[in-house]
Design a protein around this motif. Structure first.
Motif, PDB file in Angstrom:
ATOM      1  N   PRO A 165       4.486  12.900 -11.006  1.00  0.00           N
ATOM      2  CA  PRO A 165       3.333  13.995 -10.905  1.00  0.00           C
ATOM      3  C   PRO A 165       2.971  14.546 -10.185  1.00  0.00           C
ATOM      4  O   PRO A 165       2.643  15.668  -9.277  1.00  0.00           O
ATOM      5  CB  PRO A 165       2.184  13.116 -11.717  1.00  0.00           C
ATOM      6  CG  PRO A 165       2.412  11.733 -12.430  1.00  0.00           C
ATOM      7  CD  PRO A 165       3.362  11.312 -11.724  1.00  0.00           C
ATOM      8  N   TRP A 166       3.470  13.835  -8.555  1.00  0.00           N
ATOM      9  CA  TRP A 166       3.235  14.110  -6.783  1.00  0.00           C
ATOM     10  C   TRP A 166       5.130  14.442  -6.661  1.00  0.00           C
ATOM     11  O   TRP A 166       4.812  14.690  -5.409  1.00  0.00           O
ATOM     12  CB  TRP A 166       2.935  12.741  -5.990  1.00  0.00           C
ATOM     13  CG  TRP A 166       3.465  11.465  -6.645  1.00  0.00           C
ATOM     14  CD1 TRP A 166       4.169  11.363  -6.067  1.00  0.00           C
ATOM     15  CD2 TRP A 166       3.239  10.764  -7.133  1.00  0.00           C
ATOM     16  NE1 TRP A 166       5.114  10.181  -6.240  1.00  0.00           N
ATOM     17  CE2 TRP A 166       4.020  10.068  -7.433  1.00  0.00           C
ATOM     18  CE3 TRP A 166       2.109  10.573  -8.684  1.00  0.00           C
ATOM     19  CZ2 TRP A 166       3.796   8.633  -8.098  1.00  0.00           C
ATOM     20  CZ3 TRP A 166       2.388   9.440  -9.442  1.00  0.00           C
ATOM     21  CH2 TRP A 166       3.166   8.260  -9.477  1.00  0.00           C
ATOM     22  N   SER A 167       5.850  13.925  -7.601  1.00  0.00           N
ATOM     23  CA  SER A 167       7.131  14.512  -6.688  1.00  0.00           C
ATOM     24  C   SER A 167       8.119  14.978  -7.258  1.00  0.00           C
ATOM     25  O   SER A 167       8.733  14.767  -8.813  1.00  0.00           O
ATOM     26  CB  SER A 167       7.462  13.292  -6.089  1.00  0.00           C
ATOM     27  OG  SER A 167       8.685  13.001  -5.616  1.00  0.00           O
ATOM     28  N   GLU A 168       8.871  16.176  -6.869  1.00  0.00           N
ATOM     29  CA  GLU A 168      10.034  16.914  -7.442  1.00  0.00           C
ATOM     30  C   GLU A 168      11.398  16.067  -7.294  1.00  0.00           C
ATOM     31  O   GLU A 168      11.726  15.840  -6.051  1.00  0.00           O
ATOM     32  CB  GLU A 168       9.880  18.012  -7.095  1.00  0.00           C
ATOM     33  CG  GLU A 168      11.416  19.271  -7.488  1.00  0.00           C
ATOM     34  CD  GLU A 168      11.994  18.834  -6.445  1.00  0.00           C
ATOM     35  OE1 GLU A 168      13.569  19.605  -7.127  1.00  0.00           O
ATOM     36  OE2 GLU A 168      12.149  18.744  -5.284  1.00  0.00           O
ATOM     37  N   ALA A 169      12.491  16.565  -7.818  1.00  0.00           N
ATOM     38  CA  ALA A 169      13.367  15.520  -7.738  1.00  0.00           C
ATOM     39  C   ALA A 169      14.593  15.940  -6.402  1.00  0.00           C
ATOM     40  O   ALA A 169      14.420  14.820  -6.023  1.00  0.00           O
ATOM     41  CB  ALA A 169      14.840  16.207  -9.149  1.00  0.00           C
ATOM     42  N   ASN A 170      14.313  16.958  -5.722  1.00  0.00           N
ATOM     43  CA  ASN A 170      15.471  16.323  -4.970  1.00  0.00           C
ATOM     44  C   ASN A 170      14.550  15.809  -3.547  1.00  0.00           C
ATOM     45  O   ASN A 170      15.386  15.145  -2.722  1.00  0.00           O
ATOM     46  CB  ASN A 170      15.749  18.369  -5.115  1.00  0.00           C
ATOM     47  CG  ASN A 170      16.390  18.988  -4.978  1.00  0.00           C
ATOM     48  OD1 ASN A 170      17.373  18.770  -5.891  1.00  0.00           O
ATOM     49  ND2 ASN A 170      16.383  20.403  -5.371  1.00  0.00           N
ATOM     50  N   ILE A 171      13.220  16.152  -3.716  1.00  0.00           N
ATOM     51  CA  ILE A 171      12.756  15.458  -2.076  1.00  0.00           C
ATOM     52  C   ILE A 171      12.617  14.457  -2.620  1.00  0.00           C
ATOM     53  O   ILE A 171      13.143  13.333  -1.421  1.00  0.00           O
ATOM     54  CB  ILE A 171      10.856  16.332  -2.128  1.00  0.00           C
ATOM     55  CG1 ILE A 171      11.013  18.299  -1.847  1.00  0.00           C
ATOM     56  CG2 ILE A 171      10.172  15.834  -1.122  1.00  0.00           C
ATOM     57  CD1 ILE A 171      11.926  17.960  -0.737  1.00  0.00           C
ATOM     58  N   SER A 172      12.201  13.646  -4.031  1.00  0.00           N
ATOM     59  CA  SER A 172      12.201  12.474  -3.896  1.00  0.00           C
ATOM     60  C   SER A 172      13.098  11.720  -3.725  1.00  0.00           C
ATOM     61  O   SER A 172      13.629  11.054  -3.417  1.00  0.00           O
ATOM     62  CB  SER A 172      11.412  12.037  -5.893  1.00  0.00           C
ATOM     63  OG  SER A 172      12.450  12.853  -6.181  1.00  0.00           O
ATOM     64  N   GLN A 173      14.989  12.271  -3.530  1.00  0.00           N
ATOM     65  CA  GLN A 173      15.692  12.033  -3.778  1.00  0.00           C
ATOM     66  C   GLN A 173      15.418  11.125  -2.271  1.00  0.00           C
ATOM     67  O   GLN A 173      16.010  10.646  -1.788  1.00  0.00           O
ATOM     68  CB  GLN A 173      17.398  12.449  -3.578  1.00  0.00           C
ATOM     69  CG  GLN A 173      17.572  13.105  -5.373  1.00  0.00           C
ATOM     70  CD  GLN A 173      18.004  11.992  -6.029  1.00  0.00           C
ATOM     71  OE1 GLN A 173      17.992  10.904  -5.761  1.00  0.00           O
ATOM     72  NE2 GLN A 173      18.270  12.032  -6.885  1.00  0.00           N
ATOM     73  N   ASP A 174      15.103  11.575  -1.687  1.00  0.00           N
ATOM     74  CA  ASP A 174      15.286  11.287   0.189  1.00  0.00           C
ATOM     75  C   ASP A 174      14.216  12.257   1.171  1.00  0.00           C
ATOM     76  O   ASP A 174      14.008  12.718   2.019  1.00  0.00           O
ATOM     77  CB  ASP A 174      16.098  11.602   1.149  1.00  0.00           C
ATOM     78  CG  ASP A 174      16.905  11.030   2.450  1.00  0.00           C
ATOM     79  OD1 ASP A 174      15.892  10.622   2.459  1.00  0.00           O
ATOM     80  OD2 ASP A 174      18.278  11.746   2.448  1.00  0.00           O
ATOM     81  N   GLY A 271       3.300   4.986   0.531  1.00  0.00           N
ATOM     82  CA  GLY A 271       2.363   4.384  -0.779  1.00  0.00           C
ATOM     83  C   GLY A 271       2.771   5.285  -1.834  1.00  0.00           C
ATOM     84  O   GLY A 271       3.200   6.009  -1.513  1.00  0.00           O
ATOM     85  N   PRO A 272       2.369   5.234  -2.766  1.00  0.00           N
ATOM     86  CA  PRO A 272       2.458   5.994  -3.874  1.00  0.00           C
ATOM     87  C   PRO A 272       2.474   7.194  -4.392  1.00  0.00           C
ATOM     88  O   PRO A 272       3.702   7.118  -5.640  1.00  0.00           O
ATOM     89  CB  PRO A 272       0.813   5.685  -5.083  1.00  0.00           C
ATOM     90  CG  PRO A 272      -0.193   4.648  -3.653  1.00  0.00           C
ATOM     91  CD  PRO A 272       0.951   5.072  -2.410  1.00  0.00           C
ATOM     92  N   THR A 273       2.247   7.454  -3.963  1.00  0.00           N
ATOM     93  CA  THR A 273       2.569   9.331  -3.132  1.00  0.00           C
ATOM     94  C   THR A 273       3.227  10.040  -2.664  1.00  0.00           C
ATOM     95  O   THR A 273       4.129  11.271  -2.408  1.00  0.00           O
ATOM     96  CB  THR A 273       1.436  10.284  -3.196  1.00  0.00           C
ATOM     97  OG1 THR A 273       1.068  10.171  -2.176  1.00  0.00           O
ATOM     98  CG2 THR A 273       0.448  10.701  -4.373  1.00  0.00           C
TER      99      THR A 273
END
Ligand code: BDR
Ligand code: CA
Length: 318
Positions: A165-174, A271-273
């Motif tokens: 809910p707080w994160s997009e795929a490209n950013i979440s990779q790194d 943290g969780p986000t």
């Protein structure tokens, strides 16, 4: 003429970004750097070479990027990525492999060299994780002030993410790399889910590419139909697939396609986000805003440009 470097995890919408760049006479695609995400970096490199050949541009240099996130030792493709883009990254379509080798120079060295060479004329367009750009800034921080612009696909400011809910795929990779890039002061425009999920493609449009009768038109339609089909499962309410990466490329060519909020951004790394893209509260009152986040997009004009350009391109290919 502006020089464009695409940084891709090829990837179906990454493929469409290549097509958009090649179809845009306003810019010269001077190189592609590759990254991991939708596929491994190795597969992304092979796909970039193959897609350039398919689209009638067999000479665009392709520079292999880093294999995994800045905090990780390796990378494994997530099942959801294979579901959306196909195991081979191009919708299980048989795109003939290129017999050309990638460049001997790696992506990070090339980025530094390209910024020094083209300076303000260079637009760098990452449509995957920001690992390569982060490493290039670490290697030579002077590129932050020298580069013309960074137009990145990633993040979500006003809408939920797509992997959490707080994160997009490209950013979440790194997220760590993205946070360092966002705080570096590099002039960057964030083309996030806020706008890319407003720009949708359906089977109606891909049929027009197939109707051109060219190999490029038929294969690009087949590749994109795989992506549209995946969206029927992952986001049925949209009634089409999100044109994430080609929108970033289109904004690099013509910034007037979007309206932006000037803001100094950061990425949550604890943290969780972890992976959330958000304004940096410490710089809220700093009058100097180094980033812009696209919050509105001229959907009809973008779709018109997207279809006109890419249809013309595939018509002119074999
Ligand atoms: C982004 O994630 C990747 O799967 C796509 O290619 C795009 O760059 C969308 O969140
Ligand atoms: Ca991508």
């Amino acid at each position: 003429m502006k020089k464009l470097v695409l940084d891709l995890d090829v990837g179906i919408d990454d493929t469409l970004a290549v097509a958009y760049a090649l179809a845009s006479p306003e810019v010269e695609l001077v190189g592609i750097t590759t990254t991991y995400g939708n596929v491994t970096t190795e597969q992304s490199t092979a796909n970039a070479l193959a897609v350039c050949a398919l689209l009638g541009a067999p000479d665009v240099p392709v520079y292999p990027g880093l294999p995994c996130a800045s905090f990780a030792e390796d990378f494994t493709v997530q099942p959801v990525s294979a579901f959306i883009h196909g195991k081979n990254g191009v919708g299980e379509v048989d795109v003939p492999a290129s017999d050309r080798a990638p460049q001997g120079q790696g992506a990070v060295d090339f980025i530094v060299e390209a910024v020094h060479r083209w300076g303000k004329d260079l637009i760098y367009v990452p449509t995957g994780p920001l690992t390569n750009l982060d490493a290039a800034i670490a290697q030579d921080p002077s590129i932050v002030d020298e580069v013309g612009a960074v137009v990145l696909m990633g993040g979500a400011l006003t809408v939920p993410g797509n992997v959490a809910p707080w994160s997009e795929a490209n950013i979440s990779q790194d997220p760590d790399a993205a946070d360092r890039v966002f705080r570096s002061g590099i002039p960057a425009t964030m083309i996030g889910l806020d706008v890319t999920l407003q720009t949708l493609l359906t089977y109606r449009e891909t049929a027009l590419w197939r109707e051109t009768g060219t190999e490029a038109g038929k294969r690009l339609a087949d590749i994109t139909d795989y992506y549209i089909k995946a969206y029927e499962t992952t986001a049925p309410h949209l009634h089409g697939c999100g044109l994430h990466d080609p929108l970033a490329c289109a904004v690099a060519v013509d910034p007037s396609l979007v309206e932006c909020l000037p803001i100094n951004m950061m990425v949550d790394v604890e943290g969780p986000t972890r992976g959330r893209t958000i304004g940096n509260p410490e710089l809220l009152n700093d009058p100097n805003k180094t980033m812009e986040v696209a919050v509105r997009v001229d959907v009809p004009r973008f779709l018109d440009e997207f279809m006109g350009r890419i249809t013309r391109l595939v018509s002119s290919c074999q």
